[in-house]
Write a protein that holds these residues in place. Structure first.
Motif, PDB file in Angstrom:
ATOM      1  N   HIS A  20       0.825  -1.193   0.000  1.00 38.88           N
ATOM      2  CA  HIS A  20       0.000   0.000   0.000  1.00 38.88           C
ATOM      3  C   HIS A  20       0.868   1.255   0.000  1.00 38.88           C
ATOM      4  O   HIS A  20       0.581   2.227  -0.687  1.00 38.88           O
ATOM      5  CB  HIS A  20      -0.925   0.008   1.213  1.00 38.88           C
ATOM      6  CG  HIS A  20      -1.678  -1.277   1.409  1.00 38.88           C
ATOM      7  ND1 HIS A  20      -2.211  -1.979   0.355  1.00 38.88           N
ATOM      8  CD2 HIS A  20      -1.979  -1.973   2.526  1.00 38.88           C
ATOM      9  CE1 HIS A  20      -2.818  -3.061   0.826  1.00 38.88           C
ATOM     10  NE2 HIS A  20      -2.678  -3.083   2.123  1.00 38.88           N
ATOM     11  N   ASP A  24       0.536   4.180  -2.828  1.00 38.10           N
ATOM     12  CA  ASP A  24      -0.048   5.416  -2.312  1.00 38.10           C
ATOM     13  C   ASP A  24       0.939   6.571  -2.397  1.00 38.10           C
ATOM     14  O   ASP A  24       0.568   7.701  -2.744  1.00 38.10           O
ATOM     15  CB  ASP A  24      -0.507   5.218  -0.869  1.00 38.10           C
ATOM     16  CG  ASP A  24      -1.741   4.340  -0.758  1.00 38.10           C
ATOM     17  OD1 ASP A  24      -2.404   4.134  -1.805  1.00 38.10           O
ATOM     18  OD2 ASP A  24      -2.036   3.853   0.341  1.00 38.10           O
ATOM     19  N   ARG A  28       0.415   9.778  -4.761  1.00 39.92           N
ATOM     20  CA  ARG A  28       0.381  11.083  -4.097  1.00 39.92           C
ATOM     21  C   ARG A  28       1.354  12.056  -4.744  1.00 39.92           C
ATOM     22  O   ARG A  28       1.013  13.207  -5.047  1.00 39.92           O
ATOM     23  CB  ARG A  28       0.715  10.917  -2.612  1.00 39.92           C
ATOM     24  CG  ARG A  28       0.629  12.209  -1.814  1.00 39.92           C
ATOM     25  CD  ARG A  28       1.041  11.989  -0.367  1.00 39.92           C
ATOM     26  NE  ARG A  28       2.470  11.780  -0.239  1.00 39.92           N
ATOM     27  CZ  ARG A  28       3.372  12.763  -0.235  1.00 39.92           C
ATOM     28  NH1 ARG A  28       2.977  14.039  -0.382  1.00 39.92           N
ATOM     29  NH2 ARG A  28       4.652  12.501  -0.094  1.00 39.92           N
TER      30      ARG A  28
END
Length: 401
Positions: A20, A24, A28
């Motif tokens: 994750h 992520d 981002r």
């Protein structure tokens, strides 16, 4: 572009850590307009410490997320990533066994890794949101990236600088194909084969000619197959089920606990389960099978201890090609259960798939210790492990596949 599986997904066939975090962080920084370097394992041999798909992200501020080898080659990859971040030129590097020089960069485990390093930003990878959208919708997807290209094109094909092929990609989400590898025929061939790998839940490298010919020279494409997490269905809302659900979630399964008794089947008692269902086990499993939500990766643990519940659901589970079917109980319960299943028409071949009594012999007694033995049996079955101490076995520690 090679990514680790996004949150809520699993990289097909692996257990990569920091899954994750890597995606992520990548998404981002992509959304904020930053450029990052991503190093991804695209192929492995022998006792490689990480499977294809393991990744390490290096941001412009020097921040590192993820790992590809547990520390063996990260320092060298960091320098390569910084160089790729500056130049924008992708690099494919092979790491093997380190030599007699204690400072040589290599793998002490004896394995071999091919690692592809590339720069990622919004300009170079405008379709990253396609992956993120599929992630949010819980849909499977495949990402196809050119990681190597031989020098020169074969006769009859418009000349293309091989370097211009590197880093080109296709994103496959459902029936939608976005991007190009440089040729319509190559795109079509790669998309068809990538969908096949996705259906099998596998990632891997494909080789084609520059115009999609199926041969061993031209371009090397890494197919990253993304799929929804495999399921663990636990029947029987008992204390042992809570521990099994907890370790199932730890292993990356989407966990369902099902019991026909509403007083026991509550979310409060099973906080680690993704869902708690009040229904008769066999009726719930039948509905999930009919809806196509049970596949060859699904593991089923029957912990009910009651023939009214376990025999009907086991009869149904053993008739379908799921990954694992285990049932808890004493040896006396096991013998009686097998008798009832035979009377219900379950064949000897189907009965042979039943792990009963459930788990490996670890000598555990508590629910948590029992859950470890169940998880160990599931992992051993998935990868062909023997369950014996590694100290007693010759050969490589990591099995191929």
């Amino acid at each position: 572009m090679v990514l680790l599986a996004p949150a809520g997904w699993g990289w097909a066939g692996t257990g990569v850590a920091h899954v994750h975090d890597v995606f992520d962080e990548l998404h981002r920084r992509w959304r904020s307009g930053e450029s990052v370097a991503l190093a991804t394992v695209v192929a492995t041999w022998r006792s490689a410490p990480q499977p294809p798909g393991a990744a390490m992200l290096v941001a412009g501020d020097g921040t590192v997320t993820g790992s590809v080898s547990g520390g063996c080659v990260e320092a060298d990859l960091y320098e390569r990533a910084r160089r790729v971040l500056d130049t924008g030129t992708p690099e494919l590097t092979r790491y093997g066994v380190s030599d007699d020089d204690a400072y040589a960069v290599g793998l002490t485990c004896g394995g071999v890794l091919d690692v592809f390093v590339e720069r990622v930003d919004a300009a170079g990878f405008p379709t990253l949101d396609e992956v993120a959208s599929a992630r949010r919708a819980g849909k499977p997807a495949a990402l196809v990236t050119c990681v190597a290209a031989d020098a020169g094109d074969p006769p009859g094909v418009d000349p293309v600088d091989p370097a211009q092929r590197l880093g080109r990609r296709l994103v496959l989400t459902g029936d939608r194909v976005v991007g190009s590898l440089g040729s319509e025929r190559l795109d079509a061939a790669a998309a068809a084969d990538a969908l096949g790998l996705l259906a099998a839940g596998r990632s891997g490298v494909l080789r084609y000619g520059y115009d999609g010919q199926r041969r061993g020279s031209g371009v090397s494409l890494f197919v990253a197959a993304y799929a929804t997490p495999p399921r663990m269905i636990v029947f029987g809302a008992i204390d042992f089920a809570a521990a099994v659900a907890r370790i199932g979630a730890f292993l990356g399964y989407r966990v369902t606990v099902c019991d026909a008794r509403p007083v026991f089947a509550t979310a409060r008692r099973f906080p680690d389960a993704d869902e708690v269902v009040v229904d008769w086990p066999h009726r719930y499993l039948r509905a999930e099978l009919d809806a196509g939500r049970v596949d060859g990766r699904t593991v089923i643990c029957v912990l009910t201890h009651d023939p009214r519940f376990d025999v009907p659901v086991l009869e149904l589970a053993l008739r379908h090609p799921v990954a694992y079917v285990g049932a808890m109980g004493s040896r006396r319960t096991h013998d009686e259960r097998r008798k009832r299943l035979r009377e219900a028409g379950v064949t000897a071949e189907q009965l042979a798939r039943l792990a009963s009594p459930i788990g490996l012999d670890l000598g555990g007694r508590t629910p948590e210790e029992t859950a470890v033995s169940v998880a160990a049996q599931i992992v051993a079955g998935r990868w062909g492990g023997s369950g014996r101490p590694l100290a007693d076995l010759p050969g490589p520690i990591h099995r191929p596949g």
